[in-house]
Design an enzyme around this catalytic site. Structure first.
Site, mmCIF file in Angstrom:
data_model
loop_
_atom_site.group_PDB
_atom_site.id
_atom_site.type_symbol
_atom_site.label_atom_id
_atom_site.label_comp_id
_atom_site.label_asym_id
_atom_site.label_seq_id
_atom_site.Cartn_x
_atom_site.Cartn_y
_atom_site.Cartn_z
ATOM 1 C CB SER A 46 -4.861 -3.503 -4.735
ATOM 2 O OG SER A 46 -4.472 -3.617 -3.388
ATOM 3 C CG PHE A 48 -2.448 -4.334 0.696
ATOM 4 C CD1 PHE A 48 -2.199 -4.228 2.054
ATOM 5 C CD2 PHE A 48 -1.585 -5.095 -0.076
ATOM 6 C CE1 PHE A 48 -1.112 -4.862 2.635
ATOM 7 C CE2 PHE A 48 -0.492 -5.735 0.493
ATOM 8 C CZ PHE A 48 -0.252 -5.620 1.846
ATOM 9 C CG ASP A 58 -5.147 -0.791 2.591
ATOM 10 O OD1 ASP A 58 -5.698 0.262 2.190
ATOM 11 O OD2 ASP A 58 -5.604 -1.931 2.357
ATOM 12 C CG ASP A 85 -9.722 -1.293 -2.714
ATOM 13 O OD1 ASP A 85 -10.792 -1.064 -2.106
ATOM 14 O OD2 ASP A 85 -8.703 -1.769 -2.156
ATOM 15 C CG HIS A 190 -11.952 -9.792 2.224
ATOM 16 N ND1 HIS A 190 -11.246 -10.850 1.705
ATOM 17 C CD2 HIS A 190 -11.029 -8.812 2.429
ATOM 18 C CE1 HIS A 190 -9.972 -10.522 1.615
ATOM 19 N NE2 HIS A 190 -9.799 -9.294 2.051
HETATM 20 C C1 SPV Z 1 -6.854 -4.502 -1.312
HETATM 21 O O1 SPV Z 1 -6.109 -5.175 -2.050
HETATM 22 O O2 SPV Z 1 -6.676 -3.304 -1.104
HETATM 23 C C2 SPV Z 1 -8.012 -5.134 -0.687
HETATM 24 C C3 SPV Z 1 -7.965 -6.568 -0.412
HETATM 25 O O3 SPV Z 1 -8.951 -4.444 -0.373
HETATM 26 S S1 SPV Z 1 -7.434 -6.771 1.227
HETATM 27 O O4 SPV Z 1 -6.110 -6.175 1.356
HETATM 28 O O5 SPV Z 1 -7.402 -8.205 1.484
HETATM 29 O O6 SPV Z 1 -8.397 -6.106 2.098
HETATM 30 MG MG MG Z 2 -8.466 -2.450 -0.194
#
Ligand code: SPV
Ligand code: MG
Length: 294
Positions: A46, A48, A58, A85, A190
């Protein structure tokens, strides 16, 4: 080298839309290994989580090299498929071609690219008042999907932010259809709605050409069984539950130690040193010692 077995396993898991595979987010090799031990089917590398682990937003702040190295290192210590990601893909279709080759070499089983424009920001962030998020053009993004497919054997999961950005179900279906047409192996829809309705509505109308991937952070009421009952979802990603668990557990421990004036009270509530040795692969090191140390 290409993670051939993991790619095949993830492809098969995605196809089983009556019982979606579950991926857990990780931000370092240790947490990836814990997710494997717990029984998840894949690791979500991820953006994030990794950004949070560096305590930065992020928002396309970390360089690709940092994320690529995290991906590679997670693959060295556990066998699950890695779903990388890639945010917006680190540039255009040309840049993405070179980037995807690196991820294949690093052992990723899939890459996810999203139709945000660079620099991205977290999808879960509240928009500043009056701002409408701009998305990539459909043809341009199809070019990126096709480039990613042509670059390597890793699966390409194409994500649309149409619902997040407020463009509605019609636009989300149009984009997801265009991504499938461009060769995406799955589409990630999403949503940051507080109920599953948006995603359920999308799934009901989705023709099922390729499986759907969801990240139900904001609509946690949708359990894995219910996601399977939609008949379209091949993968559910737990997007940030590792870093959130870490923050909570670490804060509690730090506080207790200072409050109690010592480390004795917390002893039975944190992992033992022996457990950590085990996670570090101490057993394998003992074998090497026995065989070769003289
Ligand atoms: C991440 O986990 O980096 C994602 C999901 O892309 S979100 O944070 O919901 O965009
Ligand atoms: Mg992401």
């Amino acid at each position: 080298p290409p993670a051939t077995a993991q790619i095949a396993a993830l492809r098969a898991a995605l196809a089983n839309t009556s019982s979606p595979a579950i991926a857990m987010a990780a931000h370092n090799p240790l947490t990836a290994k814990l997710a494997f031990e717990a029984g998840y089917s894949a690791i979500w590398v991820s953006g994030f989580e990794l950004s949070a682990s560096y305590a930065v937003p992020d928002a396309s702040i970390l360089p690709v090299s940092t994320h690529l190295e995290a991906t590679r290192a997670m693959g060295e210590v556990q066998p699950l498929p890695l779903i990388a990601d890639l945010d917006t893909g680190y540039g255009n279709a040309v840049n993405l071609t070179y980037v995807v080759r690196k991820y294949e070499e690093a052992g990723a089983a899939a890459v996810v690219i999203e139709d945000n424009v660079f620099p991205k920001e977290s999808s879960l962030r509240a928009e500043p008042a009056g701002a409408k998020r701009k998305l990539a053009g459909i043809a341009e993004f199809q070019g990126k999907i096709a480039a990613a497919k042509a670059a390597s054997s890793v699966l390409v999961i194409a994500r649309t932010e149409a619902l997040i950005a407020g463009y509605g179900e019609e636009e989300a279906l149009k984009r997801a259809g265009a991504w499938a047409e461009a060769g995406a192996d799955a589409v990630l829809i999403h949503s940051k709605a507080r109920t599953p309705d948006e995603v359920v509505g999308f799934c009901k109308r989705w023709d099922g050409r390729v499986p759907v991937v969801i990240i139900p952070t904001n609509y946690p009421q949708l359990g894995f069984k219910a996601a399977g009952e939609l008949g379209k979802v091949g993968l559910v990603i737990c997007g940030n539950h590792t870093v959130r668990a870490v923050v909570e557990a670490v804060r509690r421990t730090y506080k207790r130690i200072l409050e109690e004036g010592g480390i004795e009270g917390i002893e039975g509530e944190i992992a033992s040193v022996q457990e950590v040795f085990k996670l570090q692969g101490d057993g394998e090191m003992r074998e090497i010692e026995k065989k070769f140390l003289r």
